[in-house]
Design a protein around this motif. Structure first.
Motif, PDB file in Angstrom:
ATOM      1  N   GLU A   1       0.830  -1.213   0.000  1.00 22.79           N
ATOM      2  CA  GLU A   1       0.000   0.000   0.000  1.00 22.79           C
ATOM      3  C   GLU A   1       0.861   1.259   0.000  1.00 22.79           C
ATOM      4  N   THR A   2       1.962   1.217   0.721  1.00 23.70           N
ATOM      5  CA  THR A   2       2.856   2.373   0.773  1.00 23.70           C
ATOM      6  C   THR A   2       3.469   2.634  -0.593  1.00 23.70           C
ATOM      7  N   ILE A   3       3.853   1.583  -1.296  1.00 19.73           N
ATOM      8  CA  ILE A   3       4.436   1.771  -2.629  1.00 19.73           C
ATOM      9  C   ILE A   3       3.407   2.373  -3.583  1.00 19.73           C
ATOM     10  N   VAL A   4       2.160   1.943  -3.481  1.00 17.83           N
ATOM     11  CA  VAL A   4       1.113   2.538  -4.321  1.00 17.83           C
ATOM     12  C   VAL A   4       0.980   4.029  -4.009  1.00 17.83           C
ATOM     13  N   LEU A   5       1.018   4.393  -2.725  1.00 18.37           N
ATOM     14  CA  LEU A   5       0.976   5.807  -2.344  1.00 18.37           C
ATOM     15  C   LEU A   5       2.192   6.560  -2.898  1.00 18.37           C
ATOM     16  N   LEU A   6       3.371   5.945  -2.814  1.00 18.86           N
ATOM     17  CA  LEU A   6       4.585   6.569  -3.358  1.00 18.86           C
ATOM     18  C   LEU A   6       4.491   6.739  -4.874  1.00 18.86           C
ATOM     19  N   LEU A   7       3.858   5.783  -5.557  1.00 17.76           N
ATOM     20  CA  LEU A   7       3.660   5.917  -7.003  1.00 17.76           C
ATOM     21  C   LEU A   7       2.816   7.156  -7.304  1.00 17.76           C
ATOM     22  N   ILE A   8       1.825   7.390  -6.476  1.00 15.15           N
ATOM     23  CA  ILE A   8       0.958   8.556  -6.681  1.00 15.15           C
ATOM     24  C   ILE A   8       1.717   9.850  -6.404  1.00 15.15           C
ATOM     25  N   THR A   9       2.398   9.925  -5.263  1.00 15.13           N
ATOM     26  CA  THR A   9       3.093  11.173  -4.924  1.00 15.13           C
ATOM     27  C   THR A   9       4.261  11.455  -5.857  1.00 15.13           C
ATOM     28  N   SER A  10       4.981  10.424  -6.266  1.00 15.08           N
ATOM     29  CA  SER A  10       6.109  10.670  -7.176  1.00 15.08           C
ATOM     30  C   SER A  10       5.618  11.043  -8.563  1.00 15.08           C
ATOM     31  N   GLY A  11       4.495  10.474  -8.990  1.00 14.49           N
ATOM     32  CA  GLY A  11       3.947  10.824 -10.298  1.00 14.49           C
ATOM     33  C   GLY A  11       3.410  12.236 -10.349  1.00 14.49           C
ATOM     34  N   LEU A  12       2.790  12.665  -9.261  1.00 10.04           N
ATOM     35  CA  LEU A  12       2.205  14.007  -9.229  1.00 10.04           C
ATOM     36  C   LEU A  12       3.201  15.096  -8.886  1.00 10.04           C
ATOM     37  N   ALA A  13       4.150  14.787  -7.986  1.00  7.09           N
ATOM     38  CA  ALA A  13       4.997  15.868  -7.475  1.00  7.09           C
ATOM     39  C   ALA A  13       6.480  15.525  -7.348  1.00  7.09           C
TER      40      ALA A  13
ATOM     41  N   LEU B   1      -0.623  -2.584 -12.462  1.00  6.82           N
ATOM     42  CA  LEU B   1      -0.949  -1.560 -11.476  1.00  6.82           C
ATOM     43  C   LEU B   1       0.015  -0.387 -11.607  1.00  6.82           C
ATOM     44  N   PHE B   2       1.284  -0.696 -11.792  1.00  5.59           N
ATOM     45  CA  PHE B   2       2.297   0.341 -11.956  1.00  5.59           C
ATOM     46  C   PHE B   2       1.965   1.219 -13.168  1.00  5.59           C
ATOM     47  N   ILE B   3       1.645   0.592 -14.297  1.00  9.11           N
ATOM     48  CA  ILE B   3       1.348   1.338 -15.529  1.00  9.11           C
ATOM     49  C   ILE B   3       0.108   2.202 -15.351  1.00  9.11           C
ATOM     50  N   ILE B   4      -0.943   1.640 -14.755  1.00  9.98           N
ATOM     51  CA  ILE B   4      -2.181   2.409 -14.552  1.00  9.98           C
ATOM     52  C   ILE B   4      -1.915   3.626 -13.665  1.00  9.98           C
ATOM     53  N   SER B   5      -1.189   3.424 -12.561  1.00  5.74           N
ATOM     54  CA  SER B   5      -0.917   4.564 -11.671  1.00  5.74           C
ATOM     55  C   SER B   5      -0.038   5.600 -12.359  1.00  5.74           C
ATOM     56  N   ALA B   6       0.929   5.139 -13.165  1.00  5.14           N
ATOM     57  CA  ALA B   6       1.810   6.075 -13.873  1.00  5.14           C
ATOM     58  C   ALA B   6       1.032   6.897 -14.898  1.00  5.14           C
ATOM     59  N   VAL B   7       0.158   6.243 -15.652  1.00 11.62           N
ATOM     60  CA  VAL B   7      -0.629   6.961 -16.663  1.00 11.62           C
ATOM     61  C   VAL B   7      -1.514   8.013 -15.993  1.00 11.62           C
ATOM     62  N   ILE B   8      -2.176   7.615 -14.903  1.00 12.44           N
ATOM     63  CA  ILE B   8      -3.088   8.553 -14.234  1.00 12.44           C
ATOM     64  C   ILE B   8      -2.327   9.712 -13.597  1.00 12.44           C
ATOM     65  N   THR B   9      -1.299   9.416 -12.803  1.00 13.65           N
ATOM     66  CA  THR B   9      -0.626  10.492 -12.062  1.00 13.65           C
ATOM     67  C   THR B   9       0.244  11.364 -12.949  1.00 13.65           C
ATOM     68  N   ARG B  10       1.021  10.744 -13.817  1.00 10.60           N
ATOM     69  CA  ARG B  10       1.886  11.556 -14.681  1.00 10.60           C
ATOM     70  C   ARG B  10       1.069  12.306 -15.721  1.00 10.60           C
ATOM     71  N   GLY B  11       0.037  11.633 -16.222  1.00 10.90           N
ATOM     72  CA  GLY B  11      -0.863  12.323 -17.149  1.00 10.90           C
ATOM     73  C   GLY B  11      -1.535  13.506 -16.491  1.00 10.90           C
ATOM     74  N   ALA B  12      -2.013  13.318 -15.254  1.00 13.35           N
ATOM     75  CA  ALA B  12      -2.665  14.417 -14.534  1.00 13.35           C
ATOM     76  C   ALA B  12      -1.699  15.584 -14.380  1.00 13.35           C
ATOM     77  N   ARG B  13      -0.453  15.293 -13.977  1.00 13.40           N
ATOM     78  CA  ARG B  13       0.508  16.382 -13.772  1.00 13.40           C
ATOM     79  C   ARG B  13       0.732  17.169 -15.060  1.00 13.40           C
ATOM     80  N   PHE B  14       1.036  16.466 -16.145  1.00 17.59           N
ATOM     81  CA  PHE B  14       1.356  17.168 -17.387  1.00 17.59           C
ATOM     82  C   PHE B  14       0.144  17.857 -18.004  1.00 17.59           C
ATOM     83  N   PHE B  15      -1.025  17.204 -17.987  1.00 15.40           N
ATOM     84  CA  PHE B  15      -2.201  17.815 -18.607  1.00 15.40           C
ATOM     85  C   PHE B  15      -2.747  18.979 -17.783  1.00 15.40           C
TER      86      PHE B  15
END
Length: 195
Positions: free
Chosen positions: A105-117, A138-152
Motif C-alpha cells: 500500500e505504501t508503494i502505491v501511495l509513493l507511485l501517486i506522490t512521485s507521479g504528481l509531485a 498496477l504500476f502502468i495504470i498509476s503512472a498513466v493517471i498520475t503523470r498524465g494528470a501532472r502534465f495535462f
C-alpha cells in the motif's frame, strides 16, 4: 547569466526538435536521469501554448515508458544496473530506507506522490516498484493517471494563464531564482536537522 539561460531554454523550446528532446528527457528521468521533464516541458508550453496538450501527451507517454523501463531495471537487473545508477545519484540510501519500511500500500501511495509531485524522485519509486514485485499493470495504470494528470493540468493552466505567467517570470527572474534557491536551502536544512 540567469537571463541568458532563460532565453536559451525558451529558444530551445521553439525548435522543431524540442518535442524529441522532451520525449527523451521524459523517458530517461523516469528511470535513470536526475533532471525532470518539466524543465523542458514548461518553456515549450509557454513558447507554443497552442501545442500544450500535444506536449502533455508526449511527456506523459514517454514518462510512463521510462517508468516501465525503471520497473524492469528494479525487477530484473537491480544488482547489475539499478544499484549503480542509484549510487551514482546518491539515492541508494533513500532507496534502501524505503525498501526496508514500505509495504504494498505504501508503494502505491509513493507511485501517486512521485507521479504528481516527484516526491520521492520518480526513478527511486519505479526501481523500487520493480524490486518489490509490484504488479506491472498496477504500476502502468498509476503512472498513466498520475503523470498524465501532472502534465495535462500544467498544460491547461499554462495554456490559460501562460502569457501572464511568462511576463511575470521575465520581469522577476532574479527574485524568483533567489526565492527558489532559498526554498531549496530551507528544505535541505530541515532535512539535515530532522535526520
Amino acid at each position: 547569466m540567469l537571463r541568458g539561460l532563460y532565453d536559451w531554454t525558451m529558444a530551445l523550446a521553439r525548435r522543431k526538435t524540442a518535442v524529441w528532446w522532451l520525449a527523451i528527457v521524459a523517458f530517461v528521468e523516469s528511470s535513470v536521469f536526475l533532471v525532470p521533464a518539466d524543465v523542458l516541458f514548461l518553456p515549450m508550453v509557454l513558447a507554443k501554448p497552442h501545442r500544450a496538450m500535444h506536449y502533455a501527451f508526449v511527456a506523459t507517454l514517454f514518462s510512463v515508458l521510462g517508468g516501465i523501463a525503471g520497473w524492469f531495471l528494479g525487477h530484473y537487473a537491480f544488482e547489475s544496473i539499478a544499484r549503480p545508477v542509484l549510487e551514482f545519484y546518491g539515492k541508494l540510501h533513500a532507496f534502501e530506507e524505503l525498501q526496508a519500511t514500505v509495504n504494498y500500500e505504501t508503494i502505491v501511495l509513493l507511485l501517486i506522490t512521485s507521479g504528481l509531485a516527484h516526491l520521492p524522485p520518480i526513478k527511486v519509486v519505479t526501481i523500487l516498484s520493480g524490486a518489490a514485485n509490484i504488479s506491472l499493470s498496477l504500476f502502468i495504470i498509476s503512472a498513466v493517471i498520475t503523470r498524465g494528470a501532472r502534465f495535462f493540468i500544467l498544460a491547461g493552466l499554462l495554456q490559460k494563464y501562460g502569457e501572464d505567467i511568462r511576463h511575470f517570470i521575465e520581469k522577476r527572474l532574479g527574485l524568483i531564482s533567489a526565492m527558489a534557491a532559498a526554498a531549496l536551502i530551507a528544505v535541505y536544512a530541515a532535512y539535515v536537522f530532522l535526520k
